[in-house]
Structure formats: C-alpha cells, structure tokens
Design an enzyme around this catalytic site. Structure first.
Site, PDB file in Angstrom:
ATOM      1  N   ASP A  83      -6.894  11.138 -10.867  1.00  0.00           N
ATOM      2  CA  ASP A  83      -7.553  11.142 -12.188  1.00  0.00           C
ATOM      3  C   ASP A  83      -7.962  12.563 -12.563  1.00  0.00           C
ATOM      4  OD1 ASP A  83      -7.359   8.409 -12.591  1.00  0.00           O
ATOM      5  OD2 ASP A  83      -9.437   8.213 -13.243  1.00  0.00           O
ATOM      6  N   ASP A 105      -6.985   8.155  -5.498  1.00  0.00           N
ATOM      7  CA  ASP A 105      -7.479   7.559  -6.747  1.00  0.00           C
ATOM      8  C   ASP A 105      -8.281   8.606  -7.510  1.00  0.00           C
ATOM      9  OD1 ASP A 105      -8.176   5.547  -8.637  1.00  0.00           O
ATOM     10  OD2 ASP A 105     -10.143   5.411  -7.679  1.00  0.00           O
ATOM     11  N   TYR A 154      -9.566   0.476   0.402  1.00  0.00           N
ATOM     12  CA  TYR A 154      -9.292  -0.551  -0.602  1.00  0.00           C
ATOM     13  C   TYR A 154      -8.949  -1.899   0.031  1.00  0.00           C
ATOM     14  CZ  TYR A 154      -9.045   2.267  -4.894  1.00  0.00           C
ATOM     15  OH  TYR A 154      -9.345   3.029  -5.985  1.00  0.00           O
ATOM     16  N   ASP A 173     -12.813  17.623  -0.430  1.00  0.00           N
ATOM     17  CA  ASP A 173     -13.790  18.272  -1.332  1.00  0.00           C
ATOM     18  C   ASP A 173     -13.254  19.623  -1.797  1.00  0.00           C
ATOM     19  OD1 ASP A 173     -14.013  18.999   1.346  1.00  0.00           O
ATOM     20  OD2 ASP A 173     -16.196  19.163   1.332  1.00  0.00           O
ATOM     21  N   LYS A 199     -10.092  14.293   5.186  1.00  0.00           N
ATOM     22  CA  LYS A 199     -11.474  14.669   5.496  1.00  0.00           C
ATOM     23  C   LYS A 199     -11.579  14.589   7.020  1.00  0.00           C
ATOM     24  CE  LYS A 199     -15.723  15.630   4.184  1.00  0.00           C
ATOM     25  NZ  LYS A 199     -16.112  16.851   3.443  1.00  0.00           N
TER      26      LYS A 199
HETATM   27  C1  IPM Z   1      -5.761   3.263 -10.523  1.00  0.00           C
HETATM   28  C2  IPM Z   1      -6.980   2.449 -10.908  1.00  0.00           C
HETATM   29  C3  IPM Z   1      -7.129   1.293  -9.939  1.00  0.00           C
HETATM   30  C4  IPM Z   1      -7.358   1.868  -8.555  1.00  0.00           C
HETATM   31  C5  IPM Z   1      -8.237   0.292 -10.294  1.00  0.00           C
HETATM   32  C6  IPM Z   1      -8.079  -0.241 -11.696  1.00  0.00           C
HETATM   33  C7  IPM Z   1      -8.352  -0.812  -9.287  1.00  0.00           C
HETATM   34  O1  IPM Z   1      -8.119   3.249 -10.938  1.00  0.00           O
HETATM   35  O2  IPM Z   1      -4.648   2.709 -10.578  1.00  0.00           O
HETATM   36  O3  IPM Z   1      -5.909   4.417 -10.174  1.00  0.00           O
HETATM   37  O4  IPM Z   1      -8.493   2.197  -8.197  1.00  0.00           O
HETATM   38  O5  IPM Z   1      -6.400   1.989  -7.808  1.00  0.00           O
HETATM   39 MG    MG Z   2      -7.752   5.271 -10.564  1.00  0.00          MG
END
Ligand code: IPM
Ligand code: MG
Length: 350
Positions: free
Chosen positions: A249, A245, A142, A221, A189
């Site tokens: 999710d 990230d 990032y 993975d 990884k």
């Molecule tokens: C998160 C989001 C952010 C990230 C985006 C919106 C830049 O997906 O907070 O997880 O990738 O960190």
């Molecule tokens: Mg995210």
C-alpha cells in the site's frame, strides 16, 4: 483461441470498473480473433447479501474452471465498524486466496510521467521509479491459529511459515528479478521474529543458486523508510504476508497513481487479476471511478494467457489515453471523463 474468464466484480465500484475492463477485453478479442467467455460469479458483501457467504462454492467452481479470474473489489462500510460481524466480505478474499492456492501477490509499481505531480513525494525522488513488490499471500499471521482467551481479555494471532512456503515465493521473486534488473531485496524482521529468521536462512541458501542476481536483506521498518526516501533503488522486493500488505500500500501511493496500478495473484490454480485499490463505496454507481487499474490488470491477465501482443495493445491504448487526457476526475487536469467514457475510448482505441 477461446478462453474462459471468471468475473468477480464484487462491491462498491467493483462492477463499474470491471465492466470497462470487459469492454476492452472484448475489443481485444475482436481485433486479435479470440473468444473470451465471461462467467460472472458472486463475491464480497454482495455475495453475503445474496447467499450468506462471501466466497460461495459456486464461485470457487467457476474460478477453478476458468483460465483466469478478473476481480473488481470487495468491502462495504457496514462491516468496517462492526468488529462483531460473523461474516465479513474480506473473509471471501482470504478464502479465495487459500482455496485457489494463490501464494504470491505481484504488484508492479511504475510511474507515469504525466502524473508525477500527483505524487506526495518530490518529482526528483519518484521520477523513473519502477519496481515490483512480491508479497507472500497464503501464510503468516493472516492464516495462523487465532483466538481469544476464555475470559476474552486476551487475543492471539500466530505467525507461521514453513521452509517450503518460503522457498516457493522466493523462487518466484527470483524469477521476476531475473527478467528485470537482477536485484532482489528480501524484507523481514529477523532481528526480532523467528519466522523472519527462517525466511533469511532459506534466502541465504537460495541466493547462491541465483548468483547472477544481487540479493540484499532489509528489516521491514528500514524498508518502509527507504521506499519513501529512495524508491528508485528497488527492483524486486519480496516479503511475508502482513509486511507485504503494508509495504505494497505504501508503494502504491508514492507514484501518485493509485487508480492506475494493477496486481496479479498467482499460485497453484487459476490466477486472479485485480486493481490494487479498494471498493471506494463513496463513488459507487456514480460513474467517476478510475477504471485504468482494472484495465491494466486485464493486460496482466492477457500476459498470463501468453498473449503479449494483446497485452501491449491494451497498455498502448492506456498510455495514449493518459497523454490525451482521456481520464477520470482523480487525475484529470481540466475536463474529467466518466468511468464509462474512459472504457469506451480505450475499447475503441485498441
Ligand atoms: C489487500 C487487502 C486485503 C489484505 C484485505 C481486504 C483483507 O488489504 O489485498 O491488500 O489485507 O490482504
Ligand atoms: Mg492491503
């Protein structure tokens, strides 16, 4: 006690869900005799519209002067389909993380018995799942050097980590594991990436200092697969920025309660508390979004201010609202409540 709380409501449903958390915090202040001084500040697409940048200096100053930051959500569809946009709301979030030194994102994933049927997984797989994802937040791909070749036919994003960055996030992850079930899974990884080998090297050294905690290592993975197959086997999972990230999710949906899960970003300066979901633009202004993830983020905020009783009052009210079906349409069985009605009910029941 008196506390200053910066309020960065952001875009989409951000303002309406943050309003509910403020109602609840005001009820907490009244009941426990505190004073919360809320300082609104601009961020995201709404900040770009007003001042041309998504995390202006004035907003940063407000955050730095506050005891905690309550964050709504950012993002606007008008930027998503425009890869050429010069400024993007997400840049504000990344700048905030970097400038506040928020190197760790903590996402507790818990199941709510009344919502198990909402999970995309079978009830017996998710029932009782309870773990925390600790994501490194200010390093890796990032924030590495990025760019395009002169003829624009190539692009690159460098992934960089220093020993120090890895040590501090592992230390934090170990401290969570120590307070929980004493198991830490380091996700990387290392069979392919040099940065992952550094992570593993550092972790293997540190693991000896935390002999009471069981450390194991998993390739990303494999971790993605195991999270779905055996979510109950995890306690604390720690990983680098981009893997975190994606995995966080994934982790957030398996319990079926995306609208209920909070998060904290912590590090060097003021900590930020925000729901894990996004700005849900389709629902903006409709008073239908679930405010509970933001309200539980406010509970984490209270814990960070060393106000555990106050946080517990918020969690208890939320649990009761779920039992009594005082919930928004995403989880309602029969009649759904509005966002503002859930907020009112929770504030009254603190
Ligand atoms: C998160 C989001 C952010 C990230 C985006 C919106 C830049 O997906 O907070 O997880 O990738 O960190
Ligand atoms: Mg995210």
């Amino acid at each position: 006690m008196k506390y200053k709380i910066a309020v960065l409501a952001g875009d989409g449903i951000g303002p309406e869900i943050v309003d509910q958390a403020i109602k609840v915090l005001k009820a907490v202040a009244q009941k426990f005799d505190h004073e919360f001084d809320f300082k609104p500040a601009l961020t995201g697409a709404s900040a770009i519209d007003e001042v041309g940048e998504p995390y202006p200096q004035t907003t940063h100053d407000t955050c730095m002067e506050s005891d905690a930051v309550l964050f709504g959500a950012i993002g606007d569809p008008k930027y998503d389909n425009d890869p050429a946009a010069k400024v993007r709301p997400e840049q504000g979030l990344l700048k905030m993380r970097k400038d506040l030194g928020l190197y760790a994102n903590i996402r507790p994933v818990t199941t709510f018995d009344s919502l198990l049927h909402k999970s995309p997984l079978r009830k017996d797989i998710v029932e009782g799942a309870d773990f925390v994802v600790v994501r490194e937040l200010t390093g890796g791909i990032y924030f590495g050097e990025k760019g395009r070749s002169e003829d624009l036919t190539k692009a690159f994003d460098h992934c960089v980590y220093s020993t120090e960055e890895v040590e501090r996030i592992l230390k934090l992850a170990y401290s969570y594991a120590g307070k929980r079930n004493k198991r830490l899974t380091v996700v990387d990884k290392a069979n392919v990436l040099c940065t992952s080998r550094l992570w593993r090297e550092v972790a293997q050294k540190m693991e000896k200092e935390y002999a009471d905690i069981e450390t194991d290592y998993m390739f990303v993975d494999n971790a993605a697969m195991q999270l779905i197959q055996w979510p109950k086997k995890f306690d604390v999972m720690v990983t680098e920025n981009m893997f975190g990230d994606i995995l966080s999710d994934e982790a957030s949906v398996i319990t079926g309660s995306l609208g209920l899960l909070p998060s904290a970003s912590v590090g060097i300066h003021t900590s930020v508390f925000e729901p894990i979901h996004g700005s849900y633009p389709q629902a903006a202004g409709k008073d239908i979004a679930n405010p509970v993830a933001t309200i539980l983020s406010a509970a984490m905020l209270l814990e960070s201010l060393d106000l555990p009783e106050e946080a517990k009052a918020v969690r208890n009210a939320v649990n009761r609202s779920l039992e009594e079906n005082i919930v928004t349409e995403d989880i309602a069985e029969e009649k759904a409540c509005k966002t503002s009605e859930v907020g009112d009910w929770l504030a009254e029941n603190i």
